[in-house]
Motif scaffolding. Structure first.
Motif, PDB file in Angstrom:
ATOM      1  N   ALA A  30       0.812  -1.211   0.000  1.00  0.00           N
ATOM      2  CA  ALA A  30       0.000   0.000   0.000  1.00  0.00           C
ATOM      3  C   ALA A  30       0.848   1.265   0.000  1.00  0.00           C
ATOM      4  CB  ALA A  30      -0.926   0.011   1.222  1.00  0.00           C
TER       5      ALA A  30
ATOM      6  N   THR B  29      -2.368   3.920  -7.030  1.00  0.00           N
ATOM      7  CA  THR B  29      -3.159   3.469  -5.891  1.00  0.00           C
ATOM      8  C   THR B  29      -4.572   4.031  -6.020  1.00  0.00           C
ATOM      9  OG1 THR B  29      -1.163   3.615  -4.554  1.00  0.00           O
ATOM     10  CG2 THR B  29      -3.256   3.368  -3.375  1.00  0.00           C
TER      11      THR B  29
ATOM     12  N   ILE C  71      -7.915   5.122  -4.379  1.00  0.00           N
ATOM     13  CA  ILE C  71      -8.341   5.493  -3.024  1.00  0.00           C
ATOM     14  C   ILE C  71      -9.837   5.782  -2.991  1.00  0.00           C
ATOM     15  CG2 ILE C  71      -6.112   6.399  -2.229  1.00  0.00           C
ATOM     16  CD1 ILE C  71      -7.195   9.191  -2.976  1.00  0.00           C
ATOM     17  N   ASP C  72     -10.428   5.565  -1.813  1.00  0.00           N
ATOM     18  CA  ASP C  72     -11.850   5.862  -1.596  1.00  0.00           C
ATOM     19  C   ASP C  72     -12.059   7.362  -1.428  1.00  0.00           C
ATOM     20  OD1 ASP C  72     -13.288   3.588  -1.790  1.00  0.00           O
ATOM     21  OD2 ASP C  72     -12.800   2.900   0.252  1.00  0.00           O
TER      22      ASP C  72
ATOM     23  N   ASP D  83     -12.769   8.875   1.202  1.00  0.00           N
ATOM     24  CA  ASP D  83     -12.133   9.382   2.418  1.00  0.00           C
ATOM     25  C   ASP D  83     -10.612   9.189   2.410  1.00  0.00           C
ATOM     26  OD1 ASP D  83     -12.047   6.704   2.662  1.00  0.00           O
ATOM     27  OD2 ASP D  83     -13.353   6.562   4.434  1.00  0.00           O
TER      28      ASP D  83
ATOM     29  N   THR E 249      -8.764   6.371   1.980  1.00  0.00           N
ATOM     30  CA  THR E 249      -8.160   5.080   2.327  1.00  0.00           C
ATOM     31  C   THR E 249      -7.894   4.271   1.061  1.00  0.00           C
ATOM     32  OG1 THR E 249     -10.375   4.202   2.644  1.00  0.00           O
ATOM     33  CG2 THR E 249      -9.179   4.870   4.623  1.00  0.00           C
ATOM     34  N   PRO E 250      -6.730   3.674   0.961  1.00  0.00           N
ATOM     35  CA  PRO E 250      -6.404   2.881  -0.224  1.00  0.00           C
ATOM     36  C   PRO E 250      -7.355   1.699  -0.355  1.00  0.00           C
ATOM     37  CG  PRO E 250      -4.447   3.289   1.119  1.00  0.00           C
ATOM     38  CD  PRO E 250      -5.623   3.711   1.931  1.00  0.00           C
ATOM     39  N   ARG E 251      -7.775   1.429  -1.593  1.00  0.00           N
ATOM     40  CA  ARG E 251      -8.772   0.389  -1.779  1.00  0.00           C
ATOM     41  C   ARG E 251      -8.235  -0.689  -2.722  1.00  0.00           C
ATOM     42  NH1 ARG E 251     -14.583   2.166  -3.993  1.00  0.00           N
ATOM     43  NH2 ARG E 251     -15.110   0.289  -5.149  1.00  0.00           N
TER      44      ARG E 251
END
Ligand SMILES: Nc1ncnc2c1ncn2[C@@H]1O[C@H](COP(=O)(O)OP(=O)(O)O)[C@@H](O)[C@H]1O
Ligand SMILES: [Mg+2]
Lengths: 316, 401
Positions: A263, A292, A294-295, A297, A299-301
């Motif tokens: 990540a 990467t 990300i969502d 908010d 956070t990596p998804r």
């Protein structure tokens, strides 16, 4: 659900719409695309009976639209046209209240509804309620047109070239807003356009029309990968085909799972809602092999690689 | 080396045009007009009785020296403002001052020329008076136009003008002026004529609106009918009014003779019936044509949206199309009303009544004052109607555009 059964409209010897049958799913956006004069508007206007069909019928949620008078039917179907047709002698609030008034709603119910719609379309009610249409920009008029069509909470919204009069930058924003509204109100939308890019951007399903007939009616990616007709192939564009396909999938949908410890190590961060086309462009620009996802908010998804994206751009 | 010489002449030429540019063109024209009135034409006409031709009298011949010099100085001051000052309110004030001064000079001249208790002699305004009045009136109108007053102010100005005119007539100052004397002789007939004039012109207009509006809507909806219908109405429009009165007299006379009911409601070959019918026919074309033009102005997208929202055809027509066409329709109504007010005077020829009665009686008796007693109120009435409807149209148009 809207069921269209062998709908035909003749003007003298010309068949503007020629035996069209199709089923439009609930809570989705269906786009009718085709060249000018292919019969798109005529087909759309037969759904709310602004034009009476020569033959065939339309069922909305199982009910034949011919079973009540045209004007009563239309009060329960939203309608937006190119140029919007706002009433120049009425304020924005009065324009939006048109259908609720026709339906005899109480003023105490109309006022909050108008405010709610203005807010949903990012128009401050305090500023815009009392304005006249000529005091609005093109983009604002377009939004008022949509608000007016949605005022009486119709289950179905018909739109005929709703973004045709907007310049490209505002148009993209308006298209995004429409997708947002569709998610928010869950309205079944039928949109007519001659712009294939717009069709692909908006449509859950796309119908390609030519000379009064529907050549193909399917999910956009199927139109690209398996065109049923040379004209469909030409419209979906041979040169742009791969890119078009990428633009139909979001980063979130295509994301590969994160392997532990990986990540944050790979390349630029891209939002899950971005299309693969945008992500690829981003990777090429940064000269990076992976990104990467990300969502909202942060956070990596998941992650995406150039190789994974290119694999999705190939015809299957 | 001749070019420097050419160049040097230029500034002088420029200065010359700059001086000319400082002079108001309209002001110059009106000054010439007023001067011609003051020096070349009689200010008043003195007549031993109401029908003999009058003797010319200038201001200097009638008024004491100080008064006539004062009057001329006042006019010179107005002319100076008209020539040199561009400011609207100042020009209006000068014009109104000039009009008051002119009226007072006329009253003074009439009083000076009329022996005490003599009601036989007549002192009528002469060509000089009328030219001065026209020049000052134009100056005032131009000043008001320059000030670009809103519709409300224009109506207010009209009200003030009518109020001032009414006050002047009843006040007694002008009792020795021939037209006012003629008025006091015909006071009750005048009130009746005014009522008839308004009733005939507004009544025929009302009937025409009731018929022309649906015809206009029909032409809009069925464009195939338009050339034929407008063509027919156009033909009516080209028939001279007197001929039309004549054409209508015979059938209406026959109708009255053979249908007792028609006669009972007042339909006869002469009188108000043919007058109203003729005015009605003349009124149709402008209203039909403007209704069509007004409806055509409504954007097709607006109509489609109205129908698409679920309005019925009737709701679309009344609450969208006609409302949006209203300013243009009212423009047609304005044309008709002003036209009718003028035409009603001719209806007096066939016994229709109205101010025309005085005009034709005056012509018959060769009494110019009586002709003016009919003509002036007609002009004032038509002018007032135009101002009122223009103001209304502007208010409606502003709210919509
Ligand atoms: N009222 C009408 N009378 C005659 N022909 C019409 C009428 N409306 C549409 N048409 C014809 O029907 C065809 C389809 O028109 P339309 O549905 O407006 O096409 P589109 O919206 O795809 O541009 C065109 O050839 C058009 O000329
Ligand atoms: Mg169309």
């Amino acid at each position: 659900m809207i069921v269209i059964e062998s709908l035909t409209k003749h003007y003298g010897p010309i068949a503007a719409v020629d035996g069209v049958s199709m089923t439009i799913e609930r809570d989705s956006i269906t786009v009718i695309v085709g060249t000018s004069g292919s019969g798109k508007s005529t087909l759309l206007r037969m759904i709310n009976r602004l034009i009476e069909p020569t033959s065939g019928r339309v069922l909305i949620d199982g009910r034949d639209t011919a079973s009540e008078s045209g004007h009563r039917l239309r009060r329960h179907i939203g309608y937006v046209i190119q140029g919007y047709g706002l009433f120049p002698h009425r304020t924005v609030a009065h324009n939006i209240a048109t259908v609720p008034r026709l339906l005899g709603w109480d003023e105490n119910r109309i006022r909050p509804r108008v405010a709610q719609l203005l807010e949903a379309l990012q128009l401050d009610p305090a500023v815009y309620s009392g304005k006249y249409p000529h005091q609005l920009s093109g983009g604002e008029q377009q939004r008022v047109g949509v608000a007016r069509a949605l005022a009486a909470e119709p289950a179905v919204l018909l739109m005929d070239e709703p973004f045709g009069a907007l310049d490209p930058i505002i148009r993209e924003k308006a298209q995004d807003d429409l997708l947002e509204i569709q998610r928010k109100f869950g309205t079944t939308m039928v949109v007519v356009t001659h712009d294939i890019d717009e069709a692909f951007r908006l449509g859950d399903r796309v119908a390609v029309m030519s000379a009064g007939r529907v050549l193909q009616y399917d999910r956009p990616e199927v139109l690209v990968t398996h065109p049923a007709d040379p004209l469909v192939a030409r419209m979906t564009g041979s040169a742009e085909r791969a890119m078009r396909l990428l633009s139909l999938t979001t980063a979130g949908e295509a994301a590969l799972p994160l392997t532990p410890g990986e990540a944050g190590t790979g390349g630029p961060a891209v939002p899950a809602s971005a299309s693969l086309r945008v992500v690829l462009s981003e990777l090429l620009w940064h000269g990076s092999e992976s990104a990467t996802v990300i969502d909202g908010d942060g956070t990596p998804r998941g992650r995406l690689t150039v190789a994974a994206i290119l694999a999705r751009a190939r015809a299957r | 080396m001749s070019s420097p010489g050419l160049l040097m002449r230029r500034p002088a030429a420029a200065r010359h045009t700059a001086v000319l540019a400082g002079i108001d063109r309209l002001g110059a024209l009106l000054t010439l007009l007023g001067a011609a009135g003051l020096f070349l034409l009689p200010f008043v006409l003195f007549k031993a009785n109401r029908i003999v031709p009058g003797d010319s009298r200038s201001v200097a011949q009638v008024l004491p020296l100080w008064a006539s010099l004062g009057f001329e100085a006042m006019l010179a001051a107005v002319a100076a403002v008209a020539l040199l000052i561009a400011n609207g309110p100042l020009r209006l004030a000068a014009a109104l001052g000039g009009i008051v001064g002119l009226a007072m000079a006329l009253a003074a001249a009439a009083n000076a020329l009329t022996p005490p208790h003599n009601i036989i002699v007549r002192v009528a305004p002469g060509g000089g008076f009328w030219l001065l009045a026209a020049a000052l009136g134009l100056l005032a109108t131009d000043a008001i136009t320059r000030m670009r007053p809103g519709p409300g102010v224009r109506v207010l100005l009209l009200g003030l003008f009518l109020g001032a005119a009414g006050l002047a007539l009843t006040h007694g100052t002008f009792d020795n002026v021939s037209i006012v004397r003629e008025y006091s002789l015909h006071a009750s007939a005048f009130a009746l004529a005014a009522r008839q004039q308004v009733l005939l012109s507004v009544g025929s207009l009302g009937a025409a609106v009731i018929v022309a509006l649906p015809l206009g809507i029909l032409c809009h909806r069925a464009p195939r009918l338009k050339p034929g219908l407008l063509g027919a109405l156009n033909v009516i429009q080209t028939v001279p009014s007197i001929a039309l009165f004549g054409i209508l007299m015979a059938p209406l006379g026959a109708l009255a003779a053979h249908v007792p009911l028609a006669a009972a409601v007042g339909i006869r070959g002469i009188g108000a019936a043919p007058a109203v019918l003729a005015l009605f026919l003349y009124s149709l074309l402008p209203i039909v044509a403007n209704t069509v033009a007004g409806l055509k102005r409504v954007s097709p997208a607006t109509v489609e949206a109205a129908l698409g929202m679920g309005m019925t055809r009737w709701q679309t027509l009344t609450s969208v199309e006609l409302l949006l066409a209203l300013p243009v329709i009212l423009t047609g109504i304005r044309i008709v009303l002003v036209q009718n007010i003028g035409l009603v005077t001719i209806a007096a020829l066939i016994g229709g009544g109205g101010f025309g009665t005085f005009i034709f009686q005056g012509i018959g008796e060769m009494a110019t004052d009586l002709v003016l007693l009919g003509a002036i109120p007609t002009v004032v009435l038509a002018f007032s109607a135009a101002v009122l409807l223009d103001a209304l149209i502007e208010v409606l148009d502003r709210a919509r555009q």
